[in-house]
Design a protein around this motif. Structure first.
Motif, PDB file in Angstrom:
ATOM      1  N   ALA A 194      54.944 -93.689  44.556  1.00 14.10           N
ATOM      2  CA  ALA A 194      55.558 -95.000  44.478  1.00 14.10           C
ATOM      3  C   ALA A 194      57.074 -95.015  44.893  1.00 14.10           C
ATOM      4  N   PRO A 195      57.833 -93.983  45.028  1.00 13.16           N
ATOM      5  CA  PRO A 195      59.246 -94.138  45.644  1.00 13.16           C
ATOM      6  C   PRO A 195      59.166 -94.556  47.013  1.00 13.16           C
ATOM      7  N   LYS A 196      58.327 -94.394  47.757  1.00  9.16           N
ATOM      8  CA  LYS A 196      58.290 -94.882  48.993  1.00  9.16           C
ATOM      9  C   LYS A 196      57.922 -96.493  49.170  1.00  9.16           C
ATOM     10  N   VAL A 197      57.314 -96.863  48.183  1.00 10.98           N
ATOM     11  CA  VAL A 197      56.988 -98.198  48.108  1.00 10.98           C
ATOM     12  C   VAL A 197      57.965 -99.043  47.581  1.00 10.98           C
ATOM     13  N   VAL A 198      58.617 -98.766  46.315  1.00 11.34           N
ATOM     14  CA  VAL A 198      59.662 -99.050  45.642  1.00 11.34           C
ATOM     15  C   VAL A 198      60.881 -99.289  46.343  1.00 11.34           C
ATOM     16  N   ARG A 199      61.363 -98.144  46.952  1.00 13.52           N
ATOM     17  CA  ARG A 199      62.717 -98.012  47.475  1.00 13.52           C
ATOM     18  C   ARG A 199      62.446 -98.699  48.892  1.00 13.52           C
ATOM     19  N   GLY A 238      72.740 -98.807  40.791  1.00 12.77           N
ATOM     20  CA  GLY A 238      71.873 -99.310  41.849  1.00 12.77           C
ATOM     21  C   GLY A 238      70.668 -98.320  42.035  1.00 12.77           C
ATOM     22  N   PRO A 239      70.900 -97.151  42.671  1.00 13.00           N
ATOM     23  CA  PRO A 239      69.834 -96.161  42.942  1.00 13.00           C
ATOM     24  C   PRO A 239      68.997 -95.990  41.486  1.00 13.00           C
ATOM     25  N   GLY A 240      69.428 -96.017  40.381  1.00  9.92           N
ATOM     26  CA  GLY A 240      68.572 -95.844  39.438  1.00  9.92           C
ATOM     27  C   GLY A 240      67.801 -97.061  38.998  1.00  9.92           C
ATOM     28  N   TYR A 241      68.154 -98.097  39.377  1.00 14.18           N
ATOM     29  CA  TYR A 241      67.214 -99.355  39.420  1.00 14.18           C
ATOM     30  C   TYR A 241      65.805 -99.394  39.867  1.00 14.18           C
ATOM     31  N   ALA A 242      65.831 -98.649  41.250  1.00 14.51           N
ATOM     32  CA  ALA A 242      64.626 -98.536  41.909  1.00 14.51           C
ATOM     33  C   ALA A 242      63.520 -97.543  40.878  1.00 14.51           C
ATOM     34  N   ASP A 243      64.182 -96.415  40.359  1.00  9.79           N
ATOM     35  CA  ASP A 243      63.405 -95.408  39.440  1.00  9.79           C
ATOM     36  C   ASP A 243      63.169 -96.291  38.229  1.00  9.79           C
ATOM     37  N   LEU A 244      63.859 -97.327  37.605  1.00  6.75           N
ATOM     38  CA  LEU A 244      63.440 -97.962  36.488  1.00  6.75           C
ATOM     39  C   LEU A 244      62.379 -98.960  37.090  1.00  6.75           C
ATOM     40  N   ALA A 245      62.551 -99.684  37.996  1.00  7.58           N
ATOM     41  CA  ALA A 245      61.311-100.518  38.555  1.00  7.58           C
ATOM     42  C   ALA A 245      59.935 -99.750  38.561  1.00  7.58           C
ATOM     43  N   LEU A 246      60.059 -98.689  39.345  1.00  2.92           N
ATOM     44  CA  LEU A 246      58.979 -97.839  39.558  1.00  2.92           C
ATOM     45  C   LEU A 246      58.153 -97.322  38.128  1.00  2.92           C
ATOM     46  N   LEU A 247      59.188 -96.782  37.113  1.00  6.46           N
ATOM     47  CA  LEU A 247      58.451 -96.248  35.880  1.00  6.46           C
ATOM     48  C   LEU A 247      58.041 -97.553  35.226  1.00  6.46           C
ATOM     49  N   ARG A 248      58.790 -98.645  34.961  1.00  5.16           N
ATOM     50  CA  ARG A 248      58.370 -99.883  34.046  1.00  5.16           C
ATOM     51  C   ARG A 248      57.171-100.689  34.680  1.00  5.16           C
ATOM     52  N   GLY A 249      57.018-100.618  36.300  1.00  9.19           N
ATOM     53  CA  GLY A 249      56.169-101.429  36.970  1.00  9.19           C
ATOM     54  C   GLY A 249      56.603-102.827  37.148  1.00  9.19           C
ATOM     55  N   ASP A 250      55.945-103.543  37.814  1.00 10.77           N
ATOM     56  CA  ASP A 250      56.491-105.014  38.169  1.00 10.77           C
ATOM     57  C   ASP A 250      55.415-105.615  38.719  1.00 10.77           C
ATOM     58  N   PRO A 251      54.805-106.629  37.652  1.00 16.38           N
ATOM     59  CA  PRO A 251      53.616-107.131  37.953  1.00 16.38           C
ATOM     60  C   PRO A 251      53.649-108.380  39.170  1.00 16.38           C
TER      61      PRO A 251
END
Length: 301
Positions: free
Chosen positions: A250-255, A180-193
């Motif tokens: 980005a972590p503050k935005v994505v999480r 679960g927590p790893g998904y936020a880091d994954l999304a942050l790195l790969r981006g999300d259009p």
């Protein structure tokens, strides 16, 4: 059970024909679709508590300040400079107040907090929960809250409202290689259009998953940049190094937030309508018929 309401009524809007209309001709496809969805969820899962979490602010200023492109592509064109009006189908917007009025009359808790998205309300309620939590959403961002140890899972609509994919840690690892927590880091790195998140150029989903598997989390990856022996290719080092400014904010935005100041409310699943007269008036005014009746029947059982 926590509902990502906007995600669900968007799906209802596009999943139910707009020929479904009120007596005066107004479309009510999103209203009726959402009511049928909630009735099915109550019938199938029998939650003790049910909260419809709302987007009081779909694009909070504090997120935009950190990453200006955040959801920028969703802002409607030709609006006054500086205003954030989300571009939504013009026959959906008028249905949202009807949805809110029906939920209130039935007695289903509805919670939205100024300056926060529904995701943040869900994150805060999940953190406070003392028992298992089912999060119902079509938004993958909330996969970050999955936690087998606390009994937190996502029910992700796959087809219509009848088929839900339960998302737990095993499913996340099989699909994305993270928890679960790893998904936020994954999304942050790969981006999300879809959210206007640029990600790290050249770091796609598979590369991000490999880096997280190797170094544990985002902090571990960034710490490894200073270690020449770490298993990071020169190209990846360069990309990550050049993206330090983005990675810092980005972590503050994505999480999702976990500290939203929530109002007092009663989350208990109602057995009977809070305001029967209002329910009858809304049913007649908007022609909600079978959809509203199915929800009331599900609540009574």
């Amino acid at each position: 059970m926590l509902l990502d309401s906007a995600s669900l009524y968007f799906r209802a809007y596009f999943g139910v024909p707009d020929s479904v209309r009120a007596p005066d001709g107004s479309p009510v496809n999103a209203v009726r679709g959402l009511l049928d969805f909630i009735a099915r969820l109550v019938q199938d899962h029998r939650p003790d508590d049910l909260v419809a979490c709302m987007d009081a602010d779909w694009r909070p200023h504090w997120r935009v300040e950190l990453i200006p492109s955040y959801k920028a592509h969703r802002v409607a064109e030709e609006v006054p400079e500086g205003s954030d009006i989300e571009e939504v189908p013009d026959t959906l917007s008028p249905q949202v107040p009807v949805i809110e009025a029906v939920l209130d009359a039935v007695g289903i808790a509805r919670v939205g907090v100024p300056a926060y998205e529904a995701d943040d309300v869900i994150g805060t309620l999940t953190g406070r929960a003392t028992g298992p939590v089912d999060i119902v959403t079509g938004d993958r961002d909330l996969f970050q809250l999955v936690d087998d140890g606390r009994g937190v899972r996502v029910l992700y609509p796959v087809k219509g409202v009848g088929t839900l994919q339960p998302v737990d840690e095993a499913w996340l690892r099989a699909k994305y290689g993270v928890d679960g927590p790893g998904y936020a880091d994954l999304a942050l790195l790969r981006g999300d259009p879809s959210d206007g998140l640029p990600g790290v150029p050249g770091i796609g989903e598979k590369t991000a998953a490999k880096l997280l598997a190797e170094f544990g989390d985002l902090a571990g990856i960034m710490a490894a940049l200073s270690n020449r022996m770490a298993k990071i290719s020169p190209a990846q080092r360069k990309r990550l190094d050049e993206a330090r400014d983005y990675i810092a904010v980005a972590p503050k935005v994505v999480r999702v937030a976990s500290d939203v100041p929530l109002p007092d409310f009663d989350p208990a699943l109602p057995r009977t309508p809070r305001d029967p007269d209002a329910v009858l008036a809304l049913a007649e005014r908007w022609g909600l018929g079978g959809s509203l009746q199915r929800l009331l029947t599900a609540l009574q059982h």
